[in-house]
Design a protein around this motif. Structure first.
Motif, mmCIF file in Angstrom:
data_model
loop_
_atom_site.group_PDB
_atom_site.id
_atom_site.type_symbol
_atom_site.label_atom_id
_atom_site.label_comp_id
_atom_site.label_asym_id
_atom_site.label_seq_id
_atom_site.Cartn_x
_atom_site.Cartn_y
_atom_site.Cartn_z
ATOM 1 N N LEU A 153 -6.732 -35.837 -13.164
ATOM 2 C CA LEU A 153 -5.699 -35.240 -12.320
ATOM 3 C C LEU A 153 -4.941 -34.150 -13.070
ATOM 4 C CD1 LEU A 153 -4.287 -38.464 -10.600
ATOM 5 C CD2 LEU A 153 -5.526 -36.601 -9.482
ATOM 6 N N HIS A 158 -4.696 -30.221 -12.200
ATOM 7 C CA HIS A 158 -3.336 -30.017 -11.697
ATOM 8 C C HIS A 158 -2.960 -28.534 -11.773
ATOM 9 C CE1 HIS A 158 0.796 -30.824 -10.735
ATOM 10 N NE2 HIS A 158 0.610 -32.127 -10.824
ATOM 11 N N THR A 161 2.082 -35.560 -7.284
ATOM 12 C CA THR A 161 2.462 -34.262 -7.856
ATOM 13 C C THR A 161 1.282 -33.298 -7.861
ATOM 14 O OG1 THR A 161 1.890 -34.827 -10.155
ATOM 15 C CG2 THR A 161 4.085 -35.452 -9.374
ATOM 16 N N ARG A 162 0.079 -33.848 -8.062
ATOM 17 C CA ARG A 162 -1.128 -33.005 -8.105
ATOM 18 C C ARG A 162 -1.340 -32.290 -6.786
ATOM 19 N NH1 ARG A 162 -4.870 -30.394 -6.928
ATOM 20 N NH2 ARG A 162 -7.073 -30.596 -7.501
ATOM 21 N N SER A 195 -1.054 -27.482 -14.791
ATOM 22 C CA SER A 195 -1.680 -27.527 -16.114
ATOM 23 C C SER A 195 -1.967 -26.131 -16.665
ATOM 24 C CB SER A 195 -2.983 -28.331 -16.053
ATOM 25 O OG SER A 195 -3.960 -27.663 -15.254
#
Length: 242
Positions: free
Chosen positions: A66, A70, A205-206, A73
């Motif tokens: 994830l 993301h 959140t992803r 990221s």
């Protein structure tokens, strides 16, 4: 620009992931201390230990996956993307090793009443067939996910990437298997709840952070992997390419 509604959901997901992660560590330590004085047969304890270990590794595997996908990221500098990917691959390897160990011990332990058929075929176990079947389905789903990921360089991304997302479903099945099949579920109940909510929070959140631009970028990467040398020619206003 991201959707305004996604921000509160993303913040809620972060809080949920952090709180649940801290709780998971606490419950894991408490369960380990409580298990020292257990009186179960050694092979069964070994099977449960390898099963819990593979579950924890799978949680970490899905979590790193994830994080890798993301949208946030992209702003991470350390560790590097290569290091994160290496960690993800290493976790997949160790998850497979401990899962195989878990299956072999249960299949060869007469006291467990699972057997080889029950360890690899749905509803073939004498011991809690439904709970064991969840683990069997998760096992085969995980193998398919791992094989397609291993072939990512030789098959189209539009083929292996959707299959790769089955790992999240595998975690749900393993979670259910762990809760329903283990005799120590009372002591580990908080641990399973905490780790489950931690991954759920990270997943929130992803996907809350995604926006149309992220989807376009993902599709572009998939097309580049499918056809490395191909590029879409720009179009003029009259529709002709140049």
């Amino acid at each position: 620009m991201s959707e305004p509604r996604s921000a509160p959901v993303a913040v809620l997901g972060i809080v949920l992931a952090v709180v649940a992660g801290v709780a998971a560590v606490g419950f894991a330590g408490w369960a380990a201390i409580a298990a020292i004085g257990g009186t179960s047969p050694v092979p069964w304890v070994f099977a449960r230990a390898s099963g819990v270990t593979s579950y924890v590794l799978l949680v970490a595997l899905v979590a790193t996956g994830l994080v890798l996908s993301h949208p946030w990221s992209r702003g991470l500098r350390r560790p590097s993307a290569r290091t994160r990917l290496g960690l993800h691959v290493s976790l997949a390897t160790f998850t497979l090793v401990f899962t195989v160990l878990h299956v072999v011990v249960l299949a060869t332990d007469p006291w467990a009443q699972v057997g080889w058929r029950g360890a690899v075929l749905p509803m073939a176990s004498t011991y809690r067939p439904v709970a064991v079947t969840l683990g069997v389905i998760a096992l085969w789903a995980g193998l398919v996910t791992g094989v397609t990921a291993r072939l990512a360089g030789s098959i189209a991304a539009r083929v292996w990437w959707p299959v790769h997302k089955v790992a999240a479903a595998s975690l749900v099945l393993v979670w259910g298997h762990s809760v329903l099949a283990g005799t120590d579920v009372v002591g580990l109940r908080g641990f399973y709840l905490a780790t489950g909510f931690a991954v759920l929070g990270l997943a929130v959140t992803r996907y809350a952070a995604r926006n149309p631009a992220d989807r376009v970028a993902e599709l572009s990467r998939m097309l580049d992997q499918d056809h490395p040398g191909a590029r879409v020619a720009p179009q003029r206003r009259d529709g002709a390419t140049r």
